[in-house]
Design a protein around this motif. Structure first.
Motif, PDB file in Angstrom:
ATOM      1  N   ILE A  90       0.832  -1.202   0.000  1.00 30.09           N
ATOM      2  CA  ILE A  90       0.000   0.000   0.000  1.00 30.09           C
ATOM      3  C   ILE A  90       0.870   1.257   0.000  1.00 30.09           C
ATOM      4  CG2 ILE A  90      -1.992  -1.086   1.110  1.00 30.09           C
ATOM      5  CD1 ILE A  90      -1.111   0.181   3.762  1.00 30.09           C
ATOM      6  N   THR A  91       0.319   2.285  -0.600  1.00 29.41           N
ATOM      7  CA  THR A  91       0.932   3.614  -0.567  1.00 29.41           C
ATOM      8  C   THR A  91       0.051   4.461   0.326  1.00 29.41           C
ATOM      9  OG1 THR A  91       1.694   3.318  -2.836  1.00 29.41           O
ATOM     10  CG2 THR A  91       1.703   5.558  -1.961  1.00 29.41           C
ATOM     11  N   VAL A  92       0.666   5.085   1.345  1.00 26.55           N
ATOM     12  CA  VAL A  92      -0.085   5.811   2.367  1.00 26.55           C
ATOM     13  C   VAL A  92       0.346   7.275   2.382  1.00 26.55           C
ATOM     14  CG1 VAL A  92      -0.560   5.930   4.848  1.00 26.55           C
ATOM     15  CG2 VAL A  92      -0.250   3.709   3.754  1.00 26.55           C
ATOM     16  N   GLN A  93      -0.640   8.162   2.522  1.00 25.12           N
ATOM     17  CA  GLN A  93      -0.397   9.594   2.725  1.00 25.12           C
ATOM     18  C   GLN A  93      -1.209  10.042   3.929  1.00 25.12           C
ATOM     19  OE1 GLN A  93      -1.532  11.700  -0.812  1.00 25.12           O
ATOM     20  NE2 GLN A  93       0.353  11.229  -1.876  1.00 25.12           N
ATOM     21  N   ASN A  94      -0.742  11.076   4.601  1.00 23.08           N
ATOM     22  CA  ASN A  94      -1.482  11.667   5.703  1.00 23.08           C
ATOM     23  C   ASN A  94      -2.407  12.722   5.109  1.00 23.08           C
ATOM     24  OD1 ASN A  94      -2.456  12.717   8.057  1.00 23.08           O
ATOM     25  ND2 ASN A  94      -0.452  12.956   9.005  1.00 23.08           N
ATOM     26  N   ILE A  95      -3.707  12.428   5.056  1.00 26.67           N
ATOM     27  CA  ILE A  95      -4.684  13.338   4.480  1.00 26.67           C
ATOM     28  C   ILE A  95      -5.656  13.744   5.584  1.00 26.67           C
ATOM     29  CG2 ILE A  95      -6.541  13.606   2.791  1.00 26.67           C
ATOM     30  CD1 ILE A  95      -5.070  11.576   1.030  1.00 26.67           C
ATOM     31  N   ARG A  99      -4.086   8.638   8.352  1.00 23.57           N
ATOM     32  CA  ARG A  99      -3.275   7.864   7.402  1.00 23.57           C
ATOM     33  C   ARG A  99      -4.222   7.193   6.419  1.00 23.57           C
ATOM     34  NH1 ARG A  99       1.577   4.842  10.190  1.00 23.57           N
ATOM     35  NH2 ARG A  99       1.956   4.501   8.000  1.00 23.57           N
ATOM     36  N   THR A 100      -4.017   7.498   5.139  1.00 25.49           N
ATOM     37  CA  THR A 100      -4.971   7.113   4.102  1.00 25.49           C
ATOM     38  C   THR A 100      -4.282   6.332   2.997  1.00 25.49           C
ATOM     39  OG1 THR A 100      -6.215   9.138   4.578  1.00 25.49           O
ATOM     40  CG2 THR A 100      -6.706   8.027   2.503  1.00 25.49           C
TER      41      THR A 100
END
Length: 107
Positions: A90-95, A99-100
């Motif tokens: 998975i690729t995760v970003q803080n949106i 953590r999304t």
């Protein structure tokens, strides 16, 4: 002919020049600020799908034997792509403080 075109077009060129050099510099600074905006940092993780909670828009991923973490899902179509026990990357970003998952691939 060139002199005639120059005489006719010269006033238009003079009118289109910025009235204030300060305004031009301000526009350049504003453009530089827009260009400087960077996308949020991403993190690549590997794990196994532990649970899928479509009602809360989360997928819980087992990252190691003793660590399971819930992640928000950006794209609801991911719920159709994974099931319990699927190994995933998975690729995760803080949106918005959460953590999304913004990318997912089955392994």
């Amino acid at each position: 002919m060139a002199a005639l075109c120059g005489a006719v077009l010269w006033p238009c060129v003079a009118l289109s020049a910025p009235a204030d050099v300060g305004q031009e510099q301000e526009a350049v600074v504003t453009l530089a600020q827009v260009v400087a905006v960077r996308p949020p940092p991403t993190e690549m993780l590997r794990g196994v799908v532990d649970s899928v909670d479509e009602g809360n828009d989360t997928i819980r991923i087992r990252l190691s034997a003793d660590k399971t973490e819930p992640f928000k899902v950006q794209d609801g179509l991911l719920f159709n792509a994974v099931r319990f026990g699927d190994p995933v990357a998975i690729t995760v970003q803080n949106i918005s403080g959460a953590r999304t998952i913004v990318g997912l691939s089955k392994e």
